[in-house]
Design an enzyme around this catalytic site. Structure first.
Site, mmCIF file in Angstrom:
data_model
loop_
_atom_site.group_PDB
_atom_site.id
_atom_site.type_symbol
_atom_site.label_atom_id
_atom_site.label_comp_id
_atom_site.label_asym_id
_atom_site.label_seq_id
_atom_site.Cartn_x
_atom_site.Cartn_y
_atom_site.Cartn_z
ATOM 1 N N ARG A 242 0.800 -1.225 0.000
ATOM 2 C CA ARG A 242 0.000 0.000 0.000
ATOM 3 C C ARG A 242 0.833 1.276 0.000
ATOM 4 O O ARG A 242 0.609 2.181 -0.809
ATOM 5 C CB ARG A 242 -0.917 0.039 1.244
ATOM 6 C CG ARG A 242 -2.151 -0.802 1.142
ATOM 7 C CD ARG A 242 -2.466 -1.421 2.497
ATOM 8 N NE ARG A 242 -1.479 -2.441 2.748
ATOM 9 C CZ ARG A 242 -1.659 -3.727 2.429
ATOM 10 N NH1 ARG A 242 -2.810 -4.108 1.965
ATOM 11 N NH2 ARG A 242 -0.703 -4.609 2.599
ATOM 12 N N THR A 243 1.792 1.362 0.934
ATOM 13 C CA THR A 243 2.501 2.635 1.110
ATOM 14 C C THR A 243 3.361 2.946 -0.113
ATOM 15 O O THR A 243 3.344 4.073 -0.626
ATOM 16 C CB THR A 243 3.369 2.575 2.388
ATOM 17 O OG1 THR A 243 2.560 2.048 3.450
ATOM 18 C CG2 THR A 243 3.889 3.932 2.769
ATOM 19 N N LYS B 60 25.736 -4.967 -0.951
ATOM 20 C CA LYS B 60 27.209 -5.093 -0.918
ATOM 21 C C LYS B 60 27.777 -4.445 0.332
ATOM 22 O O LYS B 60 28.978 -4.209 0.408
ATOM 23 C CB LYS B 60 27.804 -4.429 -2.161
ATOM 24 C CG LYS B 60 27.334 -5.036 -3.474
ATOM 25 C CD LYS B 60 27.893 -4.224 -4.641
ATOM 26 C CE LYS B 60 27.332 -4.703 -5.968
ATOM 27 N NZ LYS B 60 27.588 -3.731 -7.043
ATOM 28 N N ARG C 146 11.197 3.933 3.981
ATOM 29 C CA ARG C 146 10.736 2.931 4.963
ATOM 30 C C ARG C 146 11.957 2.133 5.398
ATOM 31 O O ARG C 146 12.771 1.727 4.555
ATOM 32 C CB ARG C 146 9.685 2.005 4.371
ATOM 33 C CG ARG C 146 9.411 0.790 5.273
ATOM 34 C CD ARG C 146 8.220 -0.002 4.840
ATOM 35 N NE ARG C 146 6.971 0.725 5.110
ATOM 36 C CZ ARG C 146 5.764 0.183 5.019
ATOM 37 N NH1 ARG C 146 5.629 -1.083 4.677
ATOM 38 N NH2 ARG C 146 4.684 0.894 5.266
ATOM 39 N N HIS D 115 4.509 5.826 11.718
ATOM 40 C CA HIS D 115 4.042 5.661 10.330
ATOM 41 C C HIS D 115 3.058 6.815 10.114
ATOM 42 O O HIS D 115 1.844 6.623 10.071
ATOM 43 C CB HIS D 115 3.368 4.297 10.181
ATOM 44 C CG HIS D 115 3.134 3.865 8.766
ATOM 45 N ND1 HIS D 115 3.288 4.695 7.676
ATOM 46 C CD2 HIS D 115 2.712 2.664 8.266
ATOM 47 C CE1 HIS D 115 2.988 4.027 6.572
ATOM 48 N NE2 HIS D 115 2.644 2.792 6.903
#
Ligand code: CP
Length: 312
Positions: free
Chosen positions: A54-55, A82, A104, A132
């Site tokens: 969703r986000t 890496k 995120r 959030h």
């Protein structure tokens, strides 16, 4: 503010400003046009170090509908693999002059740290169990539209509160807007010291849901349980899963919310989730696009005008 890192930093009038502008974008998204040029010429980079449907999708659509050049980094295929650190990755992208970074990250506080190192606006798309903010804002928009107001409501947030950044941001937002927040869940999934947030705590669904206007369900966030106690899903559903009988204790017209991703038969009965007379789960997703358009638009206005002229 120049970033959107958490609800903690927002005043009630700033929350209202974002929701009001998001209403305009709900209209635009429902029109044939869907596009504006509010972010034309600007560059938005999405960096998701943790899974999202969703986000990530809604931030990408939001930027594109506002005319920005949007790049969603495939972090699993980036040089993070890496050994490059979050900060070095962010500094590298910062050197390419983006205007907006959407981030995120699984670690609480990582997005705040990153915001100190870059020149562009940073939006927190969820950091660990911390915040959030755009989820809480889209939830607020959904509640305001469904209930006609965003104050003096009784709202129950149910389930795994301890590991939930959604719960944390919602508790702060709903408290700032003068609502009564009830938390319902097993004591093992209730954060220590939560009483300081001015909430009522219940471990019985029927007691906690009595007379509430809004029922917000949460997933068991096993990825953040760090080897601690994980309840059995069957037992959890029996005691805390939302079914028709438990929901009957809320107001007759109480709405049911879930931020997703949803685990049917664990925290919620699928028939409740799909009941268009009670569930606003799909509206939450729709509001997510409009809300993220508004948040990015306002942040860019702040950056153009200076922090005194436009509030967010
Ligand atoms: N609600 C939410 O943040 O969903 P995603 O993890 O799918 O983005």
């Amino acid at each position: 503010a120049r970033h959107l890192l958490g609800i903690e930093h927002l005043a009630p009038d700033e929350i209202t400003d974002v929701l009001d502008l998001a209403e305009d974008y709900v209209g635009l998204n429902r029109s044939g046009t869907k596009h504006s040029d509010a972010l034309a010429g600007l560059t938005q980079v999405n960096m998701f170090f943790e899974a999202s449907t969703r986000t990530q999708a809604s931030f990408e659509l939001a930027g594109k509908r506002l005319g920005a050049d949007v790049m969603s980094m495939a972090m699993q295929a980036s040089s993070v693999k890496k050994g490059e650190t979050l900060i070095d990755t962010a500094l590298t992208l910062n050197a390419m002059h983006p205007d907006i970074l959407v981030v995120r990250h699984p670690q609480s506080g990582a997005v705040d740290l990153l915001a100190e190192k870059v020149n562009c606006a940073v939006l927190n798309a969820g950091d660990g169990r911390h915040e959030h903010p755009t989820q809480a804002l889209l939830d607020a928009l959904t509640i305001r539209r469904a209930r006609g107001r965003l104050h003096r409501l009784s709202i129950a947030i149910c389930g795994d509160i301890a590991h939930s950044r959604v719960a944390r941001s919602n508790i702060m937002l709903l408290g700032k807007m003068e609502n009564r927040v009830r938390l319902i869940g097993p004591p093992t999934l209730m954060p220590a010291g939560i009483g300081e947030f001015g909430v009522e705590v219940f471990d019985d669904m029927r007691e906690g849901l009595a007379g509430v206007d809004v029922v917000m369900m949460l997933r068991l966030q096993k990825e953040r349980m760090d080897g601690g106690f994980i309840p059995s899903e069957r037992e959890f559903y029996h005691r805390y899963g939302l079914d028709a009988e438990k929901l009957s204790h809320a107001k007759d017209d109480a709405i049911v919310m879930h931020p997703g991703p949803m685990n049917r038969g664990v925290e919620i009965d699928g028939t409740i989730a799909d009941d268009i007379n009670r569930s606003v789960i799909q509206e939450q997703v729709e509001m997510g696009v409009a809300l993220r358009m508004a948040a990015m638009d306002l942040l860019m206005r702040v950056r153009r005008a200076g922090p005194r002229e436009v509030a967010i």
